[in-house]
Write an enzyme that holds these catalytic residues in place. Sequence first.
Site, PDB file in Angstrom:
ATOM      1  N   ASP A  17      23.770   5.870   9.124  1.00  0.00           N
ATOM      2  CA  ASP A  17      24.532   6.062  10.362  1.00  0.00           C
ATOM      3  C   ASP A  17      24.373   4.902  11.338  1.00  0.00           C
ATOM      4  O   ASP A  17      23.792   3.862  10.998  1.00  0.00           O
ATOM      5  CB  ASP A  17      24.129   7.383  11.026  1.00  0.00           C
ATOM      6  CG  ASP A  17      22.720   7.336  11.604  1.00  0.00           C
ATOM      7  OD1 ASP A  17      21.894   6.559  11.086  1.00  0.00           O
ATOM      8  OD2 ASP A  17      22.445   8.064  12.576  1.00  0.00           O
ATOM      9  N   SER A  54      23.406   6.878  18.019  1.00  0.00           N
ATOM     10  CA  SER A  54      23.323   7.268  16.614  1.00  0.00           C
ATOM     11  C   SER A  54      24.682   7.329  15.917  1.00  0.00           C
ATOM     12  O   SER A  54      25.388   6.335  15.856  1.00  0.00           O
ATOM     13  CB  SER A  54      22.584   8.602  16.517  1.00  0.00           C
ATOM     14  OG  SER A  54      22.377   8.936  15.191  1.00  0.00           O
ATOM     15  N   HIS A  55      25.046   8.513  15.466  1.00  0.00           N
ATOM     16  CA  HIS A  55      26.259   8.673  14.662  1.00  0.00           C
ATOM     17  C   HIS A  55      27.505   8.820  15.526  1.00  0.00           C
ATOM     18  O   HIS A  55      28.602   8.955  14.993  1.00  0.00           O
ATOM     19  CB  HIS A  55      26.098   9.904  13.774  1.00  0.00           C
ATOM     20  CG  HIS A  55      25.740  11.117  14.577  1.00  0.00           C
ATOM     21  ND1 HIS A  55      24.495  11.266  15.138  1.00  0.00           N
ATOM     22  CD2 HIS A  55      26.456  12.189  14.945  1.00  0.00           C
ATOM     23  CE1 HIS A  55      24.456  12.404  15.821  1.00  0.00           C
ATOM     24  NE2 HIS A  55      25.634  12.985  15.721  1.00  0.00           N
ATOM     25  N   ASP A  91      18.998   5.939  10.884  1.00  0.00           N
ATOM     26  CA  ASP A  91      18.003   6.953  10.530  1.00  0.00           C
ATOM     27  C   ASP A  91      18.551   8.050   9.619  1.00  0.00           C
ATOM     28  O   ASP A  91      17.784   8.842   9.083  1.00  0.00           O
ATOM     29  CB  ASP A  91      17.329   7.543  11.787  1.00  0.00           C
ATOM     30  CG  ASP A  91      18.314   8.115  12.781  1.00  0.00           C
ATOM     31  OD1 ASP A  91      19.530   8.062  12.520  1.00  0.00           O
ATOM     32  OD2 ASP A  91      17.859   8.620  13.832  1.00  0.00           O
ATOM     33  N   ARG A  92      19.867   8.099   9.436  1.00  0.00           N
ATOM     34  CA  ARG A  92      20.420   9.126   8.546  1.00  0.00           C
ATOM     35  C   ARG A  92      20.745   8.549   7.178  1.00  0.00           C
ATOM     36  O   ARG A  92      20.912   7.341   7.034  1.00  0.00           O
ATOM     37  CB  ARG A  92      21.704   9.697   9.133  1.00  0.00           C
ATOM     38  CG  ARG A  92      21.488  10.420  10.425  1.00  0.00           C
ATOM     39  CD  ARG A  92      22.753  11.098  10.890  1.00  0.00           C
ATOM     40  NE  ARG A  92      22.471  11.827  12.113  1.00  0.00           N
ATOM     41  CZ  ARG A  92      23.122  12.903  12.516  1.00  0.00           C
ATOM     42  NH1 ARG A  92      24.133  13.370  11.807  1.00  0.00           N
ATOM     43  NH2 ARG A  92      22.789  13.517  13.629  1.00  0.00           N
ATOM     44  N   LYS A 114      13.212   9.688  11.335  1.00  0.00           N
ATOM     45  CA  LYS A 114      13.847   9.809  10.028  1.00  0.00           C
ATOM     46  C   LYS A 114      14.320   8.428   9.622  1.00  0.00           C
ATOM     47  O   LYS A 114      14.489   7.547  10.462  1.00  0.00           O
ATOM     48  CB  LYS A 114      14.966  10.831  10.043  1.00  0.00           C
ATOM     49  CG  LYS A 114      16.077  10.606  11.055  1.00  0.00           C
ATOM     50  CD  LYS A 114      16.986  11.830  11.066  1.00  0.00           C
ATOM     51  CE  LYS A 114      18.202  11.634  11.934  1.00  0.00           C
ATOM     52  NZ  LYS A 114      17.993  12.087  13.308  1.00  0.00           N
ATOM     53  N   ASP A 116      22.459   4.147  13.859  1.00  0.00           N
ATOM     54  CA  ASP A 116      21.143   3.569  14.135  1.00  0.00           C
ATOM     55  C   ASP A 116      20.210   3.570  12.930  1.00  0.00           C
ATOM     56  O   ASP A 116      19.028   3.252  13.063  1.00  0.00           O
ATOM     57  CB  ASP A 116      20.485   4.280  15.323  1.00  0.00           C
ATOM     58  CG  ASP A 116      20.247   5.760  15.060  1.00  0.00           C
ATOM     59  OD1 ASP A 116      21.019   6.362  14.295  1.00  0.00           O
ATOM     60  OD2 ASP A 116      19.286   6.318  15.628  1.00  0.00           O
TER      61      ASP A 116
HETATM   62  C1  VG1 Z   1      21.888  16.340  15.708  1.00  0.00           C
HETATM   63  C2  VG1 Z   1      21.339  16.929  14.425  1.00  0.00           C
HETATM   64  C3  VG1 Z   1      19.821  16.887  14.438  1.00  0.00           C
HETATM   65  C4  VG1 Z   1      19.377  15.440  14.642  1.00  0.00           C
HETATM   66  C5  VG1 Z   1      20.001  14.874  15.894  1.00  0.00           C
HETATM   67  C6  VG1 Z   1      19.693  13.406  16.081  1.00  0.00           C
HETATM   68  O1  VG1 Z   1      21.432  17.097  16.812  1.00  0.00           O
HETATM   69  O2  VG1 Z   1      21.793  18.243  14.254  1.00  0.00           O
HETATM   70  O3  VG1 Z   1      19.336  17.414  13.238  1.00  0.00           O
HETATM   71  O4  VG1 Z   1      17.981  15.372  14.755  1.00  0.00           O
HETATM   72  O5  VG1 Z   1      21.424  15.007  15.839  1.00  0.00           O
HETATM   73  O6  VG1 Z   1      20.126  12.676  14.988  1.00  0.00           O
HETATM   74  P1  VG1 Z   1      22.323  18.209  17.535  1.00  0.00           P
HETATM   75  O7  VG1 Z   1      21.498  18.663  18.686  1.00  0.00           O
HETATM   76  O8  VG1 Z   1      23.609  17.545  17.887  1.00  0.00           O
HETATM   77  O9  VG1 Z   1      22.558  19.260  16.505  1.00  0.00           O
HETATM   78  V1  VG1 Z   1      20.593  11.071  15.215  1.00  0.00           V
HETATM   79  O10 VG1 Z   1      20.902  10.431  13.764  1.00  0.00           O
HETATM   80  O11 VG1 Z   1      21.663  11.277  16.395  1.00  0.00           O
HETATM   81  O12 VG1 Z   1      19.282  10.314  16.032  1.00  0.00           O
HETATM   82 CO    CO Z   2      20.913   8.430  13.884  1.00  0.00          CO
END
Ligand code: VG1
Ligand code: CO
Length: 544
Positions: A278, A113-114, A282-283, A377, A280
């Site tokens: 981001d 992801s990010h 989804d953000r 998302k 992948d």
């Molecule tokens: C973070 C965010 C959470 C989100 C998750 C995956 O998790 O706070 O809201 O669903 O990333 O997002 P954490 O456990 O680090 O707080 V993504 O865009 O990584 O799939």
């Molecule tokens: Co993501």
Amino acid sequence: MQNRSVATQPFDDQKPGTSGLRKKTKVFQQPNYLENFVQAIFDSLEDITGQTLVLGGDGRYFNRSAIQTIIKMAAANGFGKVIIGQGGLLSTPAASHIIRKNQAYGGLVLSASHNPGGPDEDFGIKYNVSNGGPAPEKYTDAFYQRSQTISEYRIADLPDVDLDTLGEQGDDNFSMEIIDPVSDYAELMQELFDFPLIRDAIASGAITLRFDAMHAITGPYAKRIFEDMLAAAPGSVINATPLEDFGGGHPDPNLAHAKELADTMFGPDAPTFGAASDGDGDRNMILGRNFFVTPSDSLAVLAANARLIPAFKDGLPGVARSMPTSQAVDRVAQEYGIPCYETPTGWKYFGNLLDAKKIALCGEESFGTGADHVREKDGLWAVLFWLNLLAVKGESVSRIVHDHWRKFGRDIYSRHDYEAVAIDIANGIFDHLREQLPTLPGQTLAGNRVKYADEFSYQDPIDGSVSRYQGIRIGFENGSRIVFRLSGTGTVGATLRIYLERYETDTGKHDQDAQQALASLIELAEQLCEVKKRTGMSAPTVIT
Ligand code: VG1
Ligand code: CO
């Protein structure tokens, strides 16, 4: 096709977090590491013989080679077909859609992801179930259990697949179809939003658009949708080519990491609308000219205006937000007389509510918004929702949000992250917080009377499953809240997240800077958790 069993030994750290298994790429590149986890997933699933698996990733370093391995393992484990995004690419929301559209058994999405990508950065893998959503906890627990006892994995002796040429190859027993990663998704977006209206608003110059793909997966999607289908000026999508290391950047759409976009939107001659996504896809981050929309406010504004969008013309059955997300959307739900569910952090908790049609819109403070069209998302979907709204209303982003605050009040909000904290210090912080919980209710702290102080547990209203230890909440009678949580997506040490919010109804105070408006709560949070004192850190690593 010859199948082989390869002897292996368990790794003790394959416990999925908030969103799949995330580790340093080098950890994934160890012999058998990826194979073990994939085999643990396949072993935990029932009746996969002859089924279809969707496969793709955000294009980060190691994506292609992981995909080749997984195809061979899917073949050896009896899947009948694998659907793969061209070049090994699929955004997370597109993967979710393709699982649903093809009634696939499930999918594997390769992404961290990010988190940054590259040989010294992060890689990840998550399994999505047949509704297109992230595997619920009972699955991820089973994957982990299986990973602890695994002794062999199965792989087929197949040549590497050409991931770049569209079309289907293979035979009756096992086939591989390479699909365009964008087409199905773009088609779905066209069904949900008023594309002609948005196109007219862009063509007339009423909306000028800048989208930052951050050298990540949304580049090709955004080019096709914004520039080709909606006729935004060429170059409206910046950093549009997905790169294995995201150009050395941190593909996290916030004001700190999407700096190029932020500078443009707060600079002279800014476009009317800016957005980013981001790694992948989804953000989303939403910006107006000189204006930043917090993700919690964005969710509330979308909920309040849902009927203006074709997909929601009949209204919403209900909404949901993750626990640390601000209560702005609760106020909208209350006004409209619809339920608002509070779930733990992570998209997997929305799946049952969406499937049961209890909700149609949901979101998280972490730049995540989505709806019932997929089970993830969806960054570009949120951007299109805003574009549709701007085209209908003919008003600026700032105006729309200010009007919203005037009607509902403003939930002034911020998140402070302390990254790479030593695990024992982080545990100490939580022990210390837990000890204080019974004594807090009724006390007045920094002028706020504590209404409740607890550790959040969630019982899923559909399947009754219970998730405990989902963060510590301290709620005040005036609506303010402080929430403490440990991240479940980091790969180094622990990340402490402190979520702060205060409710403000005085319109004259709606333009306050969030950090100033929250200053006394920020100080109180430190008194309660002592993160600075215990780590010696003088400030948060990231403030959003
Ligand atoms: C973070 C965010 C959470 C989100 C998750 C995956 O998790 O706070 O809201 O669903 O990333 O997002 P954490 O456990 O680090 O707080 V993504 O865009 O990584 O799939
Ligand atoms: Co993501």
